[in-house]
Design an enzyme around this catalytic site. Structure first.
Site, PDB file in Angstrom:
ATOM      1  N   CYS A 132      30.406  25.956  48.863  1.00 14.44           N
ATOM      2  CA  CYS A 132      29.400  27.021  48.857  1.00 14.44           C
ATOM      3  C   CYS A 132      29.681  28.095  49.901  1.00 14.44           C
ATOM      4  O   CYS A 132      28.993  29.116  49.929  1.00 14.44           O
ATOM      5  CB  CYS A 132      28.009  26.449  49.105  1.00 14.44           C
ATOM      6  N   THR A 182      18.888  33.829  48.681  1.00 12.94           N
ATOM      7  CA  THR A 182      19.639  33.304  49.811  1.00 12.94           C
ATOM      8  C   THR A 182      19.747  34.384  50.876  1.00 12.94           C
ATOM      9  O   THR A 182      19.661  35.580  50.582  1.00 12.94           O
ATOM     10  CB  THR A 182      21.059  32.883  49.398  1.00 12.94           C
ATOM     11  N   TYR A 199      34.664  41.356  45.919  1.00 13.97           N
ATOM     12  CA  TYR A 199      33.870  40.145  45.681  1.00 13.97           C
ATOM     13  C   TYR A 199      34.139  39.585  44.287  1.00 13.97           C
ATOM     14  O   TYR A 199      34.343  38.377  44.119  1.00 13.97           O
ATOM     15  CB  TYR A 199      32.387  40.481  45.847  1.00 13.97           C
ATOM     16  N   LYS A 218      35.727  35.887  43.294  1.00 16.72           N
ATOM     17  CA  LYS A 218      34.981  34.920  42.494  1.00 16.72           C
ATOM     18  C   LYS A 218      35.625  34.704  41.121  1.00 16.72           C
ATOM     19  O   LYS A 218      35.524  33.622  40.541  1.00 16.72           O
ATOM     20  CB  LYS A 218      33.530  35.375  42.341  1.00 16.72           C
TER      21      LYS A 218
END
Length: 254
Positions: A84, A194, A159, A163
Site C-alpha cells: 500500500c 485517505t 502517477y 500505477k
C-alpha cells in the site's frame, strides 16, 4: 487462505489504505507487521491493533531484507504481503514552466512501481520455501494500482505510469509463481478517503470528485479496501487479476 495465525506485512501500514488493511487483517486473527518510514506513526497504529511496527524504505532492498528478517524472527515468515506504500504527484508533462521535473517522475516510479516490485520479489523468495498449506498455497501478495492506471487524467502522467506498471506486473508475476503456490492479485481503487488523497482538498473539489462516483455516491472508505484484501486471501481462485474498487467511477480527462 485462512489468515488467522498467519504472518502478514502491510507496506504503508501507518496510514490510509495500509492502516485500514492492517486493522482488518489483525481483527481476522493475522499477525500483522506495519512497514513504514514513519516509525512513530506505525508504532501508534500497531499498538492500537495488536501488531508490530517495522521501519522500512520499500525502494531500498537492504532495508526491505532487514525488515523481513525482523518480521520472520518476531512472528514467522510472512504468508501475506500487501503493498500500500505510495505517493501522488501531479503536473503536466509540459507545463507553464516547461517540461516535467524528471526528479519527480523518477521518485514517483521509484516508490510506487519499483518499491512494489522490491517487496514482491523479496517476500516471494521467502514464501517459496515455506511448507504448503491447503491447495498447495504458500502465500498471497496483493499490490495496489489505481483506476488512474486506465483513465489517467491530465496532470497524472507520472502517477498513472507508475500505477499502470503495478497493474501490468500482476499476470506475469502470478504465472511465474504458480509452481511456488503463491498468488498475486492487484486492487485498483478509485478515490478513497485517505490522507494522501483528501489532504488540502477544498469542499468544491471534494464535491466534484463525489459527483463522478456512480454508486455509492461517496468516496471509498479505507476499510472497504481492507475487506477486499481479506476476501482475496480467503478465495484461492483469485489469482493474476486486477480488481477495480471504485463504485463504477470513471475518470474524465480533467
Amino acid at each position: 487462505m485462512d489468515v488467522s495465525g498467519k504472518s502478514a506485512i502491510v507496506t504503508g501500514g501507518a496510514s490510509g489504505l495500509g492502516a485500514a488493511t492492517a486493522a482488518v487483517l489483525a481483527a481476522a486473527g493475522a499477525k500483522v507487521a506495519l512497514f513504514d518510514r514513519d516509525l512513530d506513526k506505525a508504532h501508534a497504529h500497531a499498538g492500537a491493533i495488536g501488531g508490530m511496527a517495522v521501519a522500512c524504505d520499500v525502494t531500498d532492498e537492504v532495508s526491505v531484507d532487514a525488515a523481513l528478517d525482523q518480521v520472520a524472527e518476531a512472528q514467522g515468515a510472512p504468508r501475506i504481503a500487501v503493498n500500500c506504500a505510495g505517493i501522488v504527484s501531479g503536473s503536466r508533462i509540459v507545463g507553464r514552466n516547461g517540461p516535467f521535473d524528471m526528479s519527480v517522475f523518477r521518485k514517483t516510479i521509484e516508490v510506487n512501481l519499483i518499491g512494489t516490485f522490491c517487496i514482491m520479489s523479496r517476500v516471494a523468495a521467502r514464501m517459496a520455501v515455506l511448507d504448503p498449506l491447503e491447495d498447495g498455497e504458500r502465500g498471497v501478495i496483493v499490490n495496489t494500482a489505481s483506476i488512474a492506471a486506465f483513465e489517467g487524467q491530465i496532470g497524472q502522467a507520472a502517477y498513472s505510469a507508475s500505477k499502470g506498471g503495478v497493474a501490468a506486473l500482476t499476470l506475469p508475476a502470478a504465472r511465474e509463481f504458480v509452481k511456488a503456490g503463491i498468488r498475486v492479485m492487484c486492487i485498483a481503487p478509485g478515490v478513497f478517503e485517505t490522507p494522501m488523497v483528501s489532504q488540502g482538498l477544498s469542499d468544491e473539489i471534494r464535491e466534484a470528485l463525489i459527483a463522478k462516483c456512480q454508486f455509492p455516491a461517496r468516496l471509498g472508505r479505507p476499510e472497504e479496501y481492507g475487506n477486499l484484501v481479506l476476501s482475496i486471501c480467503g478465495n484461492s481462485m483469485l489469482n493474476g487479476e486486477v480488481i477495480r474498487l471504485d463504485g463504477a467511477q470513471r475518470l474524465e480527462p480533467r
